[in-house]
Design a protein around this motif. Structure first.
Motif, PDB file in Angstrom:
ATOM      1  N   ARG A 280       0.816  -1.215   0.000  1.00  0.00           N
ATOM      2  CA  ARG A 280       0.000   0.000   0.000  1.00  0.00           C
ATOM      3  C   ARG A 280       0.850   1.266   0.000  1.00  0.00           C
TER       4      ARG A 280
ATOM      5  N   TYR B 251      -7.778  -0.821  -3.128  1.00  0.00           N
ATOM      6  CA  TYR B 251      -7.431  -1.856  -2.148  1.00  0.00           C
ATOM      7  C   TYR B 251      -8.196  -3.145  -2.429  1.00  0.00           C
ATOM      8  N   ASN B 252      -9.420  -3.023  -2.904  1.00  0.00           N
ATOM      9  CA  ASN B 252     -10.263  -4.190  -3.184  1.00  0.00           C
ATOM     10  C   ASN B 252     -10.613  -4.209  -4.671  1.00  0.00           C
TER      11      ASN B 252
ATOM     12  N   SER C 263      -3.033  -1.843  -4.891  1.00  0.00           N
ATOM     13  CA  SER C 263      -2.087  -2.472  -3.963  1.00  0.00           C
ATOM     14  C   SER C 263      -2.611  -3.852  -3.611  1.00  0.00           C
TER      15      SER C 263
ATOM     16  N   THR D 125      -0.154  -9.758  -4.972  1.00  0.00           N
ATOM     17  CA  THR D 125      -0.741  -8.720  -5.819  1.00  0.00           C
ATOM     18  C   THR D 125      -0.933  -9.198  -7.255  1.00  0.00           C
TER      19      THR D 125
ATOM     20  N   TRP E 266      -4.653  -6.672  -1.408  1.00  0.00           N
ATOM     21  CA  TRP E 266      -6.039  -6.647  -0.945  1.00  0.00           C
ATOM     22  C   TRP E 266      -6.201  -7.344   0.399  1.00  0.00           C
TER      23      TRP E 266
END
Length: 233
Positions: free
Chosen positions: A83, A103-104, A120, A128, A122
């Motif tokens: 992240r 993120y999702n 980034s 990733t 999850w």
């Protein structure tokens, strides 16, 4: 045209952020974006040195205290490293990246308003690479370019087996026999097993290539001849 680059953390942050690479990489990507207003890039950032340093620290403390290491905890530490790397990438692309870091990748309301979208890690259970596959599915990206510190996939680990040979192409079936079906935090393989299974199911193509070779990445984006391993079929 939407292209997906899964940028290994070891390329972004081998020990500390590689500002020379980032400057050249961002400039090259912007040149490609400017060449056609319909060109779009999805960049998925890996964890790199920060992930491994913090995961190793956690494992050491868990052993010394006798509490034992938990896989999910190590995974979450790696995810947090991705992240901060993703935020760095987003910042480097300025106004080309108009949306927050993803993120999702399965969220229904994901927006892609600029020419660049950055994602980034999850959640625990995969790397990733899997996020890149989900985003490819969502935004109709048929090819994922996996950039790491190796130029090609080998028949075996060349650091351990001097007879290992580089591959130009390999089928998903043969590749998955090499990487297996299980994911463990920090696992070092060309494309993670969970991502490989889903990419095969979706009929995607993955190109594994060296992340430091800017000219080669440009050739891939422009659909020209390149150095790397193509996984498909």
């Amino acid at each position: 045209m939407t292209k997906i680059l899964s940028v290994g953390g070891s390329i972004i942050v081998p020990e500390k952020p590689d500002t020379t690479f980032l400057s050249e990489f961002v400039s090259m990507c912007i040149s490609w974006l400017k060449s056609d207003k319909n060109n779009r890039l999805i960049l998925v950032a890996g964890g790199g040195a920060p992930a491994r340093v913090y995961q190793n620290a956690y494992n050491e403390v868990a052993e010394k205290t006798g509490l034992g290491a938990q896989a999910n905890s190590a995974d979450w530490i790696g995810i947090m490293a991705t992240r901060i790397n993703a935020q760095l990438l987003k910042a480097c692309f300025g106004d080309y990246c108009k949306n927050d870091v993803v993120y999702n990748p399965t969220a229904e309301n994901l927006a892609f308003d600029g020419q660049v979208l950055v994602a980034s890690g999850w959640k625990p259970g995969f790397s990733t690479d899997t996020d890149a596959v989900y985003l490819g599915e969502k935004f109709d990206g048929k090819t994922i370019v996996n950039l790491s510190n190796i130029e090609k996939v080998y028949t075996d680990d060349p650091r351990k087996n001097p007879d290992a040979k580089p591959l130009d192409t390999i089928t998903w079936t043969d590749f998955r026999k090499m990487v297996g079906d299980e994911w463990t935090p920090g696992k070092n393989c060309p494309f993670d097993p969970i991502a490989s299974k889903k990419a095969q199911e979706l009929g995607m193509t993955v190109i594994c290539a060296g992340g430091k070779n800017i000219a080669n990445i440009k050739a891939i984006l422009e659909d020209k001849e390149y150095i790397g391993t193509t996984i498909k079929g």
